[in-house]
Write a protein that holds these residues in place. Sequence first.
Motif, PDB file in Angstrom:
ATOM      1  N   LEU A 327       0.802  -1.225   0.000  1.00  0.00           N
ATOM      2  CA  LEU A 327       0.000   0.000   0.000  1.00  0.00           C
ATOM      3  C   LEU A 327       0.832   1.271   0.000  1.00  0.00           C
ATOM      4  O   LEU A 327       0.275   2.367  -0.077  1.00  0.00           O
ATOM      5  CB  LEU A 327      -0.925   0.010   1.225  1.00  0.00           C
ATOM      6  N   ARG A 328       2.138   1.174   0.110  1.00  0.00           N
ATOM      7  CA  ARG A 328       3.027   2.333   0.104  1.00  0.00           C
ATOM      8  C   ARG A 328       4.056   2.175  -1.015  1.00  0.00           C
ATOM      9  O   ARG A 328       4.338   1.076  -1.470  1.00  0.00           O
ATOM     10  CB  ARG A 328       3.733   2.504   1.451  1.00  0.00           C
ATOM     11  N   ASN A 329       4.649   3.281  -1.410  1.00  0.00           N
ATOM     12  CA  ASN A 329       5.571   3.253  -2.547  1.00  0.00           C
ATOM     13  C   ASN A 329       6.913   2.600  -2.233  1.00  0.00           C
ATOM     14  O   ASN A 329       7.549   2.039  -3.119  1.00  0.00           O
ATOM     15  CB  ASN A 329       5.801   4.680  -3.056  1.00  0.00           C
ATOM     16  N   THR A 330       7.385   2.702  -0.992  1.00  0.00           N
ATOM     17  CA  THR A 330       8.697   2.162  -0.636  1.00  0.00           C
ATOM     18  C   THR A 330       8.613   1.427   0.702  1.00  0.00           C
ATOM     19  O   THR A 330       7.745   1.724   1.535  1.00  0.00           O
ATOM     20  CB  THR A 330       9.755   3.270  -0.513  1.00  0.00           C
ATOM     21  N   PRO A 331       9.534   0.480   0.941  1.00  0.00           N
ATOM     22  CA  PRO A 331       9.579  -0.190   2.248  1.00  0.00           C
ATOM     23  C   PRO A 331       9.809   0.784   3.406  1.00  0.00           C
ATOM     24  O   PRO A 331       9.331   0.551   4.522  1.00  0.00           O
ATOM     25  CB  PRO A 331      10.749  -1.178   2.106  1.00  0.00           C
ATOM     26  N   LEU A 332      10.562   1.882   3.157  1.00  0.00           N
ATOM     27  CA  LEU A 332      10.785   2.873   4.209  1.00  0.00           C
ATOM     28  C   LEU A 332       9.469   3.466   4.690  1.00  0.00           C
ATOM     29  O   LEU A 332       9.221   3.591   5.899  1.00  0.00           O
ATOM     30  CB  LEU A 332      11.709   3.991   3.708  1.00  0.00           C
TER      31      LEU A 332
END
Length: 630
Positions: A327-332
């Motif tokens: 659901l987010r663009n990056t693992p961070l």
Amino acid sequence: MAEEKPTIAQTDKSSDEYDTMAGVERGRLESVNLNRNVTARIQNPLAGIPRATLLKNVEDFAHEAGLAEHIPLIQKGALVAQDPPAFEQIAELDEVEKDALRNEVLHKWRQPWSLYFTVILCSIGAAVQGWDQTGSNGANLSWPVEFGVPDSGDNATDYNTWIVGVVNAGPYIGSAAIGCWVSDPLNFYLGRRGTIFISAIFCLFPVIGSGLTQNWEQLFVTRLLLGIGMGAKASTVPIYAAENCPAAIRGGLVMSWQMWTAFGIFLGFCANLAVYDVGRIAWRLQLGSAFIPAIPLLVGVYFCPESPRWYIKKGQYTRAFQSLCRLRNTPLQAARDLYYISAQINEEAAIIGKSNYVTRFIELFTIPRVRRATLASFVVMLAQQMCGINIIAFYSSTVFVQAGFGPLQALLASFGFGLVNFVFAWPAVWTIDTYGRRTLLLFTFPNMAWTLLAAGLCFIIPEDNRAHLGLIAFFIFLFAAFYSPGEGPVPFTYSAEVFPLSHREVGMSWAVATCLFWAAVLSITFPRLLRAFHPVGAFCFYAGLNVTALVLIFLFVPETKQRTLEELDYVFAVPTRTHVSYQVFKALPWWFKRYVMRQKGAKLEPLYQFEGATAADQGIAVKKGGSISQ
């Protein structure tokens, strides 16, 4: 001596004990009382924790959560969550990660396809509700005659009008009495996706059955069963969407529920026109065709990720992280949100503790922070019925026929209403997170009041005057144009946001049950109201209710835009008396000076005071090209 460190799942300590541990153990700023935030402070739960302590807390969290292999990543995420606008100064971040954080502000709609797929697919289910409203709208011209209960013409009786009202109210009775309330246990055991799947079944087969009924009693039963699905779905889908979306665009995405409701209303009017000339079975097709939007919902829901907040609530942190990564663009960003959500949920748990279904419902009215959310959601949901939109959505064909339209003309006019309702819902995708939920409501209600009043008074114009029909339709369309970007999308979006995770399901059940119960009351009473008051009196009555709703919203509905679901704990910790006093003695005089007296120098002291950087500050920092000093 420091007290023993609490575990991630610990939920039964008192607020005072938790604050002591937070201050001694983790070195954070003094906690804000989440039941009585008299200073209206909004605090980042990670603010004030020394860097070394924060990193050690993250390491302990990761080991306990089964995420030890992600410790460096979660530590970077925690540093970003602690001071969002200062991410440029975090040495551990590489340029790709910094660029992703900048894009959260500069390109906030650049989100993973999985997020958009999840929100749009599930919101398609709302089209069932909209389609059914308009299917019954057109069918009302036929099925009462077929089943021997005509509500207009020479054979109409008061008894028949009550029967028609009760049958039309069937889905809303089923929702308010059963559907909304089963959503809490369904969510507890099956999760958000499982609950949506079960609700889709009830939105499919009873709808088909409604087109095959042989008397009004059978029709009423099928519509009651439809209501169970509608209630469970309406109580779950907005929560599911709100829990999956980033704060910056949460309102715009969660309001897709209303977009699809409006689209369903529009499609229902299209279907009414398409089957107008097919003869006696027209009403059966008008009711039964509403099953179509339930099919993609039923098939596609398990291709969506489960709510990460539901996984965290269940202690399944590995699955929550996997869901956030989709659901987010990056693992961070996924790691940041995972740790921030977990920290705030621990804050909530400290004041709420453990509970069961019954105690959670009672706590809607006894825990101050939760009670304020209950009041605010009650007001916005009640206002949706008070505004009068559903007298048009449910009975526009009947109203237009009473205005002098022929049956086909009435369906065409209703089609125009549906088109306006859908088209004017689109601006709210951008305005709901720009101007805010409260602002949209305060703007649209006065305009809905005068347009509904004007529409009612136009019935006084003699029917042989060409302006009679045109002006009635014009003001009804204008009313819909004001409703769609304001009171249309806000109630379900708002109610899905305001409750803490521990009470989100039962709180949303309460809110939706409020909305649909009063929809049932409206559906049952409006035919009789129309017969007794005539259109002039009925429209003027609802115009007055718009003014009443405006006052309630002004006093009791706080703003929620661009705050994370966890930060809203501090907003709703502000006592109701403090909020009302601010609106009456500061906000209202400022508005009068600024917009009536045209004093451009008038200043309004903000209600909320921010301690530590919060998610909304990141946008300010990026747009300024720097960071916000603390």
